[in-house]
Design a protein around this motif. Sequence first.
Motif, PDB file in Angstrom:
ATOM      1  N   ASN A 176       0.823  -1.206   0.000  1.00  0.00           N
ATOM      2  CA  ASN A 176       0.000   0.000   0.000  1.00  0.00           C
ATOM      3  C   ASN A 176       0.861   1.261   0.000  1.00  0.00           C
ATOM      4  O   ASN A 176       2.020   1.243   0.387  1.00  0.00           O
ATOM      5  CB  ASN A 176      -0.891   0.015   1.246  1.00  0.00           C
ATOM      6  CG  ASN A 176      -1.849  -1.167   1.280  1.00  0.00           C
ATOM      7  OD1 ASN A 176      -2.979  -1.059   0.836  1.00  0.00           O
ATOM      8  ND2 ASN A 176      -1.382  -2.310   1.782  1.00  0.00           N
ATOM      9  N   ASP A 198       2.755  -5.579   3.128  1.00  0.00           N
ATOM     10  CA  ASP A 198       3.117  -4.759   4.291  1.00  0.00           C
ATOM     11  C   ASP A 198       2.104  -4.957   5.419  1.00  0.00           C
ATOM     12  O   ASP A 198       1.308  -5.892   5.386  1.00  0.00           O
ATOM     13  CB  ASP A 198       3.248  -3.289   3.873  1.00  0.00           C
ATOM     14  CG  ASP A 198       1.981  -2.752   3.221  1.00  0.00           C
ATOM     15  OD1 ASP A 198       0.869  -3.176   3.627  1.00  0.00           O
ATOM     16  OD2 ASP A 198       2.082  -1.916   2.305  1.00  0.00           O
ATOM     17  N   GLY A 206       2.269   2.059   4.361  1.00  0.00           N
ATOM     18  CA  GLY A 206       2.576   0.887   3.552  1.00  0.00           C
ATOM     19  C   GLY A 206       3.916   0.955   2.844  1.00  0.00           C
ATOM     20  O   GLY A 206       4.615   1.983   2.859  1.00  0.00           O
TER      21      GLY A 206
END
Lengths: 405, 405
Positions: free
Chosen positions: B41, B366, B379
Motif C-alpha cells: 500500500n 506490508d 505501507g
Amino acid sequence: MASKILLIVLDGASDRPVNGTTPLAHAVTPNLDALAFGGINGLMDTIAPGIRPGSDTSHLAILGYDPYKYYTGRGPFEAAGVGIEVKGGDIAFRCNFATLEGGIVTDRRAGRIEDTDELAKAINEKVKVPGVEVIFKRSTGHRAALVLRGKGLSAAITDTDPKKEGLPIKECHPTDDSPEAKRTAEIVNSVSKQVLEAIDQSPVNVERRKMGLPAGNVILIRGAGEVPHIPPFPERHGLKAAVVANAGLIIGIGKMCGLEHLTVSGMESMEPVERISVKVNKALEALQTHDFVLLNIKGADEAGHDGGFERKVQFLEAVDAAFAPLKNLKDTLVIITVDHSTPVTLKDHSADPVPILMNGPGVRVDEVTRYTELTAHKGGLCRIRGMDVMNIAMDLINNTKKFGA
Amino acid sequence: MASKILLIVLDGASDRPVNGTTPLAHAVTPNLDALAFGGINGLMDTIAPGIRPGSDTSHLAILGYDPYKYYTGRGPFEAAGVGIEVKGGDIAFRCNFATLEGGIVTDRRAGRIEDTDELAKAINEKVKVPGVEVIFKRSTGHRAALVLRGKGLSAAITDTDPKKEGLPIKECHPTDDSPEAKRTAEIVNSVSKQVLEAIDQSPVNVERRKMGLPAGNVILIRGAGEVPHIPPFPERHGLKAAVVANAGLIIGIGKMCGLEHLTVSGMESMEPVERISVKVNKALEALQTHDFVLLNIKGADEAGHDGGFERKVQFLEAVDAAFAPLKNLKDTLVIITVDHSTPVTLKDHSADPVPILMNGPGVRVDEVTRYTELTAHKGGLCRIRGMDVMNIAMDLINNTKKFGA
C-alpha cells in the motif's frame, strides 16, 4: 477551511542523533508536540535528498522558487540581505574592506574594521559611472555589498579579490565574449580605483593609521551575480504576504520574493529568548492583515554551528514556550518546518531531511505525537520536498487551480 | 508471477477527514481491506504533491503519459469524450449551441436545448471546407464538440464565444504569425457562418420559435487544442489492453491511448449499484482475452461533488460488495487506486494524495490492514506518483527491460 497560512521556519533546528537522540527529540516541547499530534507530519528535503542546502536556497525552495533557476550566486542574496533594494537584472557583488599599501593588499579584512559608515557614505557619494547606478552598502564588520544597476551589464566577470595577502588587487576580466561582460569588467575596475581615491584619506583611515591600525582604503569585489527576476509571491498566489525575521539574508530573500518585511523595534536590547515571543506575536498580529506570514527563527542554527547540543535543546524549549498562542489560531494553516539540519556534531549544514508539520482545518491528522526528525517519517506526508510546500498549502486553503477537468 | 494487470480507479473516492474520519475510512469494506491486507500500500500524487488533478490529466498520468506533455487542453479530450474518434494532429474544440438574433448572441445555451440530434446531423451534412474534414458531435444538453482534420492546421487561434450575452459572435483570430493559424482561423469563421445557414431554419428551430423558445441556430467555438500524438499503450507495453468505463471523458482518454473500449449494454436502465457489479464482471471477463484492463468506477466522485458524506460511504460499500470476485483472481496484479480526492467538504477535486494498493504474486506485503487515505502512508509503497504506476506494474509482471547490464 483555513484561508491563511503561517509558515514557521526553525532555522537549522534539525540534527543528527548524539547517543541516540537529537536536540529536538531531547527537548521538552509540549506545544510543538500538540501541533504535531493534531496535524499531519512528514520529512522534507528542502532541495532534494542529499543536497546540502544553504538558508538562502532552502528558503527559496520552501517559498516555491526552484533554487536551481532563481539562485544566481551569493552576491544578489547578500546585497538583498544587507538591505539594498535589489531589482531583477542588477549585478550584485559581495565586498570586503581591505588594506592596500604600496599597491599590495596587506590585510584582506582591514584589521577587521568595524566602523565603516563614513567609508560607505564616501563611496556612494564619490564613485560615479556614466549610465550606471552604483549602490554600496556596508554590512557587519569588514563586509559590504555592491550593486551595479543599468542596461548592458553582465555577471560574467572575475573577482578582484586576490584571495590572499601580499598580492595586488586583481584586474576584473570578462569570462565570456559579450560586450556586456567587457563593459562590466571595465566598470568594476573603475569602481575599484575610484574607491581608493574616495576613501584612502578619509578621516577614519587617517585616524586608523595614527593608531597603527590597517586602513580600510579599498574594497575587494567578488561573487558577481545577476539579480534574478523572481515572480512576486503575492501575485503568484493572490496572497498578501509578509516576512518576520531578523537575519538579513532571510529578510533579503523575503523582499526579493515580494514579501513585506515587518520590522520589530527594540529587538537589539532583548535577550534571545524574549525575541522569540516578540517575533511570534508579531507574526500572529500580521495574520490579522495578511494572508501569508513567513516567520524565521534563527537561534537553533547558531547553536548547531557552535556544536552546542544543550544550548540547542534550551533554545528549542524556549521556542516551544513562545508557541503557546499558536493553539488559539483559527482559520489558519500552521506549517512548522526547518530549512536545513545543522548537526551539532558537524557544526555546519547537512542534507538530512527535516521535520515538517501542517496543522489546520481539513488536514489528514496522523498518529505522530511529537515534532522530531526521528518520528516525522511515520506521518501522512511521508517525504516531500521544499518545492512542494506552497503547492500543498495552497491546495489545503482551496486557493489553487485544477489542472485538467 | 502475474501476467495480467487489472487497474481499478475509484474516481474521486479519496477525501479529507470530517470529524476525524473519511468516507473510505468510515465505510465497511471487507473486500478492499482484504486486498490491502494481502498487498502493498501507499499514497499517490497522481500529478505531483499539491497539484490538483482533473480526471483527464490524472488518468493520463496513471496510464504512464506525462500530462504536461500530452494534455493539450480540454478541446481534444472533450471531443474524444463525446465519442469522436480523434487522431493525433486533429484540431478539436468544445462548442455550445446558442441563439443568435439580429447578429447578437441572446442565449449562450440556446435555452439549454436538449434535442440537438437533427442539428448535429445537418451540420455534418452541410458544412464543407475544401481539404479539411469537419466532424461535429453533440454531447449532453447544449454541449457539443468539433474536430477539424487535415494538413496545415493550427490550434493557435482565439475562441468565437463572446463569453456573455448581448454581444455578436467573435471573429476567430490567429494567435501567432504562422500561415497555419491564419488559415485555421479563416476556416473556423467559415464554419461558424455555415452552421447558421445550415441550421437556422431547421425544423427543430422553427418549432422552438413557434413555442417561444430560443433557437439553437449557431455554435460558439472555444478551447482549441491539437490532439496529441499519444504513443499507443498496447504497443508501448506489449499488452492487449481495454477500458471499462461509463464516463465519456474516461472512455475518450482510453481510446486516445489505444485501449479498446468494452461497452456494457443496458446500463442506462440499471441502478448505480447494479452497474458496479456489471462493470466489475465485465472487467473480469475482459481479463480472459486481454492483458490489461482499466476499470473506472465513477459514483464516489459525484457524491463528493454533491458533498454527500453518507452517500459516498454507501456507494463505496456497494463498490466493495461488487469486489468480492476479485479475491478469486489468479495470475493477475490487481491495482486499486483513485484519480484524485473529491472531498465532501470541498465539493471539488483536491490535491490530497490518494491511496493505492497493489495485490498479486510477488508484491512485498506490508502491515496495512485497511484501504483508506488515512492508513495508506504506512505501507511499503510510501508516496509515489501517478507516472510511476505502470512502471511498477510492468516490473511486477516481469514485463520490462533492464536499464543497463
